[in-house]
Design an enzyme around this catalytic site. Structure first.
Site, short mmCIF file in Angstrom:
data_model
loop_
_atom_site.label_atom_id
_atom_site.label_comp_id
_atom_site.label_asym_id
_atom_site.label_seq_id
_atom_site.Cartn_x
_atom_site.Cartn_y
_atom_site.Cartn_z
N HIS A 148 1.90 8.67 -3.46
CA HIS A 148 1.69 8.82 -2.02
C HIS A 148 1.78 10.29 -1.63
O HIS A 148 0.95 10.79 -0.85
CB HIS A 148 2.72 7.98 -1.25
CG HIS A 148 2.54 7.98 0.23
ND1 HIS A 148 3.40 8.65 1.08
CD2 HIS A 148 1.59 7.40 1.01
CE1 HIS A 148 2.99 8.46 2.32
NE2 HIS A 148 1.90 7.71 2.31
N ASP B 119 -1.53 5.62 2.95
CA ASP B 119 -0.44 4.75 3.39
C ASP B 119 -0.67 3.31 2.94
O ASP B 119 0.27 2.62 2.53
CB ASP B 119 -0.28 4.82 4.91
CG ASP B 119 0.30 6.14 5.39
OD1 ASP B 119 0.68 6.98 4.54
OD2 ASP B 119 0.38 6.34 6.62
#
Length: 145
Positions: A73, A119
């Protein structure tokens, strides 16, 4: 001007100066939190201080699959920053949640879509990864070299 009004004006100015020192909060954290809740069953706070990469910053070798989700991420956000004036932490986006499915709806290639995709992938990764309670709240200085 009335002295009482001057005192009120002074008090307002002083309190505004104090508020100027409060750092702004990332705008898309609420969206990311909601994505995490949509994709899985754990509360988002379970990830804030997990491993070497979940939460602010990140260094060293990820401790497990979940920590690798956070590292990925972080790298995804780094890549999103390369496209023009894209600041992932402050970029809001459009998406739908049909538990546990997440769909990003902004235009492909846009900053918003890139951040949403980061996300979304992280939320799905979190939901699939085992959670090792021993990796929550670790001392990053000793475990993340």
């Amino acid at each position: 001007m009335n002295p009482a009004h001057l005192l009120v004006l002074l008090a307002v100015c002083v309190s505004l100066l104090g508020a100027a020192n409060i750092p702004p909060q990332p705008l898309n954290l609420l969206q990311f939190k909601n994505m995490i809740q949509c994709a899985g069953s754990r509360l988002w706070v379970a990830y804030v201080k997990y491993g070497c990469y979940c939460g602010p910053g990140g260094t060293g070798t990820p401790l497990d699959q979940l920590d690798r989700c956070c590292q990925t991420h972080d790298h995804c956000y780094d890549n999103a920053k390369k496209f023009g004036n894209c600041i992932p932490y402050f970029k809001t986006y459009e998406y739908t949640c049909n538990k546990p499915d997440l769909t990003c709806t902004d235009a492909k290639g846009s900053c918003a879509r890139n951040v949403c995709d980061c996300d979304r992938a992280a939320a799905i990764c979190f939901a699939a990864a085992p959670y090792n309670l021993a990796n929550f709240g670790i001392n990053k200085e000793t475990h993340c070299q």
